[in-house]
Motif scaffolding. Structure first.
Motif, PDB file in Angstrom:
ATOM      1  N   ASP A  13       0.851  -1.189   0.000  1.00  0.00           N
ATOM      2  CA  ASP A  13       0.000   0.000   0.000  1.00  0.00           C
ATOM      3  C   ASP A  13       0.890   1.243   0.000  1.00  0.00           C
ATOM      4  O   ASP A  13       2.016   1.220   0.491  1.00  0.00           O
ATOM      5  N   ARG A  14       0.343   2.335  -0.531  1.00  0.00           N
ATOM      6  CA  ARG A  14       1.038   3.616  -0.538  1.00  0.00           C
ATOM      7  C   ARG A  14       0.048   4.717  -0.198  1.00  0.00           C
ATOM      8  O   ARG A  14      -1.147   4.614  -0.467  1.00  0.00           O
ATOM      9  N   VAL A  15       0.563   5.794   0.375  1.00  0.00           N
ATOM     10  CA  VAL A  15      -0.256   6.962   0.685  1.00  0.00           C
ATOM     11  C   VAL A  15       0.615   8.187   0.447  1.00  0.00           C
ATOM     12  O   VAL A  15       1.836   8.151   0.657  1.00  0.00           O
ATOM     13  N   THR A  20      -1.707  19.818  -5.054  1.00  0.00           N
ATOM     14  CA  THR A  20      -3.174  19.798  -5.094  1.00  0.00           C
ATOM     15  C   THR A  20      -3.772  18.407  -4.924  1.00  0.00           C
ATOM     16  O   THR A  20      -5.004  18.260  -4.959  1.00  0.00           O
ATOM     17  N   LEU A  21      -2.949  17.382  -4.742  1.00  0.00           N
ATOM     18  CA  LEU A  21      -3.444  16.002  -4.730  1.00  0.00           C
ATOM     19  C   LEU A  21      -3.173  15.289  -3.405  1.00  0.00           C
ATOM     20  O   LEU A  21      -2.145  15.513  -2.761  1.00  0.00           O
ATOM     21  N   GLY A  22      -4.090  14.401  -3.046  1.00  0.00           N
ATOM     22  CA  GLY A  22      -3.895  13.434  -1.974  1.00  0.00           C
ATOM     23  C   GLY A  22      -4.399  12.094  -2.453  1.00  0.00           C
ATOM     24  O   GLY A  22      -5.369  12.024  -3.222  1.00  0.00           O
ATOM     25  N   TRP A  23      -3.760  10.994  -2.022  1.00  0.00           N
ATOM     26  CA  TRP A  23      -4.134   9.693  -2.573  1.00  0.00           C
ATOM     27  C   TRP A  23      -3.769   8.541  -1.648  1.00  0.00           C
ATOM     28  O   TRP A  23      -2.917   8.680  -0.767  1.00  0.00           O
ATOM     29  N   VAL A  24      -4.427   7.413  -1.887  1.00  0.00           N
ATOM     30  CA  VAL A  24      -4.006   6.119  -1.334  1.00  0.00           C
ATOM     31  C   VAL A  24      -3.987   5.127  -2.489  1.00  0.00           C
ATOM     32  O   VAL A  24      -4.779   5.226  -3.431  1.00  0.00           O
ATOM     33  N   ILE A  25      -3.058   4.179  -2.417  1.00  0.00           N
ATOM     34  CA  ILE A  25      -2.905   3.141  -3.437  1.00  0.00           C
ATOM     35  C   ILE A  25      -2.812   1.797  -2.723  1.00  0.00           C
ATOM     36  O   ILE A  25      -2.049   1.657  -1.768  1.00  0.00           O
ATOM     37  N   ASP A  26      -3.588   0.837  -3.194  1.00  0.00           N
ATOM     38  CA  ASP A  26      -3.619  -0.501  -2.594  1.00  0.00           C
ATOM     39  C   ASP A  26      -3.167  -1.511  -3.645  1.00  0.00           C
ATOM     40  O   ASP A  26      -3.926  -1.846  -4.561  1.00  0.00           O
ATOM     41  N   LEU A  46       4.578  -1.152  -9.574  1.00  0.00           N
ATOM     42  CA  LEU A  46       3.378  -0.431  -9.984  1.00  0.00           C
ATOM     43  C   LEU A  46       3.003   0.658  -8.981  1.00  0.00           C
ATOM     44  O   LEU A  46       2.791   1.815  -9.363  1.00  0.00           O
ATOM     45  N   VAL A  47       2.887   0.308  -7.705  1.00  0.00           N
ATOM     46  CA  VAL A  47       2.427   1.297  -6.726  1.00  0.00           C
ATOM     47  C   VAL A  47       3.422   2.439  -6.586  1.00  0.00           C
ATOM     48  O   VAL A  47       3.030   3.601  -6.389  1.00  0.00           O
ATOM     49  N   ASP A  48       4.710   2.143  -6.712  1.00  0.00           N
ATOM     50  CA  ASP A  48       5.708   3.217  -6.656  1.00  0.00           C
ATOM     51  C   ASP A  48       5.634   4.106  -7.894  1.00  0.00           C
ATOM     52  O   ASP A  48       5.749   5.334  -7.799  1.00  0.00           O
ATOM     53  N   THR A  49       5.430   3.504  -9.062  1.00  0.00           N
ATOM     54  CA  THR A  49       5.319   4.280 -10.296  1.00  0.00           C
ATOM     55  C   THR A  49       4.092   5.179 -10.271  1.00  0.00           C
ATOM     56  O   THR A  49       4.160   6.364 -10.626  1.00  0.00           O
ATOM     57  N   VAL A  50       2.952   4.636  -9.848  1.00  0.00           N
ATOM     58  CA  VAL A  50       1.730   5.434  -9.764  1.00  0.00           C
ATOM     59  C   VAL A  50       1.910   6.566  -8.752  1.00  0.00           C
ATOM     60  O   VAL A  50       1.537   7.725  -9.017  1.00  0.00           O
TER      61      VAL A  50
END
Length: 261
Positions: A13-15, A20-26, A46-50
């Motif tokens: 997971d990433r956060v 202007t952006l905030g996100w979480v990635i699973d 993938l999660v690091d690239t995104v």
């Protein structure tokens, strides 16, 4: 914001937040033991690239449609995978994403996959889905003991959520991907907080019933902090009496609480 691993494997997971952006990635659990991309696993790549692409867009003060940005990032991921020689017969890595874009007086959120967004204020709103939980529960309940059939079924389910055009999808750089973003737009004047989280964090409500709903989760996140909520999750998962209808007894978690200025 917070992110922790649910077991001994590396956190997928990433956060983040930038500009202007905030996100979480699973990151969706890898289907292979080896990596075809330059990282510890395909999904780590993938999660690091995104996350890197979203950070760049945030620093450039992106204020447009979050779904359009995610579509652009997916195209970039596909191009990078092709340049790196990702095998045609291999299922690409996948993830879920929740992205919030500050558009000035308003904000826009887009969700792909099973991430959750919970908005508190005069017009509370929850952007979530039970689609993936139902599919996982059905697969766990089937209980096939044959490892090859289990692996084949996992590949089939993953490809379905990448390419079928069903009501939900995961995020990927698959050449035939069909992304199914779900979104909402809100006014900051009517909003107190925006909580974005991955499904491991959402177990507070969906699995463990530690809170009756998302308004109570957001309220406690504000009062006690996200680490407190993460500890509640881990305490339940450490209890030998906890019965899980999941492939993973304990999942990675990621969450970010965005507060109106």
């Amino acid at each position: 914001m917070i992110t922790t691993a649910g077991g001994v494997r590396a956190n997928e997971d990433r956060v983040g937040h930038r500009g202007t952006l905030g996100w979480v990635i699973d990151g969706a659990t890898d289907l292979y033991d080896d990596a075809a991309l330059p990282a510890g696993s395909d999904v780590q790549w993938l999660v690091d690239t995104v996350g890197e692409r979203l950070a760049e867009a945030g620093m450039d003060a992106y204020r447009d449609d979050p779904a359009e940005l995610l579509d652009s990032v997916a195209a970039d991921v596909a191009q990078r995978q092709a340049r790196l020689g990702f095998p045609d017969d291999r299922v690409p890595p996948a993830c879920s994403v929740a992205l919030c874009v500050d558009q000035g007086a308003h904000f826009a959120i887009s969700r792909i996959g099973d991430a959750t967004a919970a908005i508190s204020g005069r017009e509370p709103f929850v952007l979530a889905t039970g689609y993936f939980d139902r599919r996982e529960a059905a697969a766990v309940g089937f209980g096939d003991a044959d490892a090859q059939r289990v692996a084949a079924a996992m590949h089939e389910r993953r490809l379905h959520t990448m390419t079928s055009g069903d009501i939900e999808s995961v995020f990927s750089g698959h050449p035939r991907r069909v992304l199914r973003p779900h979104g909402m737009v809100g006014a900051w004047a009517d909003t107190d907080h925006v909580l974005l989280c991955t499904d491991g964090f959402a177990r507070l409500v969906t699995d463990y019933r530690l809170y009756p709903g998302w308004p109570e989760v957001v309220a406690d996140a504000c009062e006690r902090g996200l680490p407190y909520l993460e500890k509640l999750i881990r305490d339940v998962e450490a209890d030998a009496g906890t019965v899980s209808g999941r492939f993973k007894r304990a999942d990675d978690v990621a969450a970010i609480l965005i507060t109106r200025d």
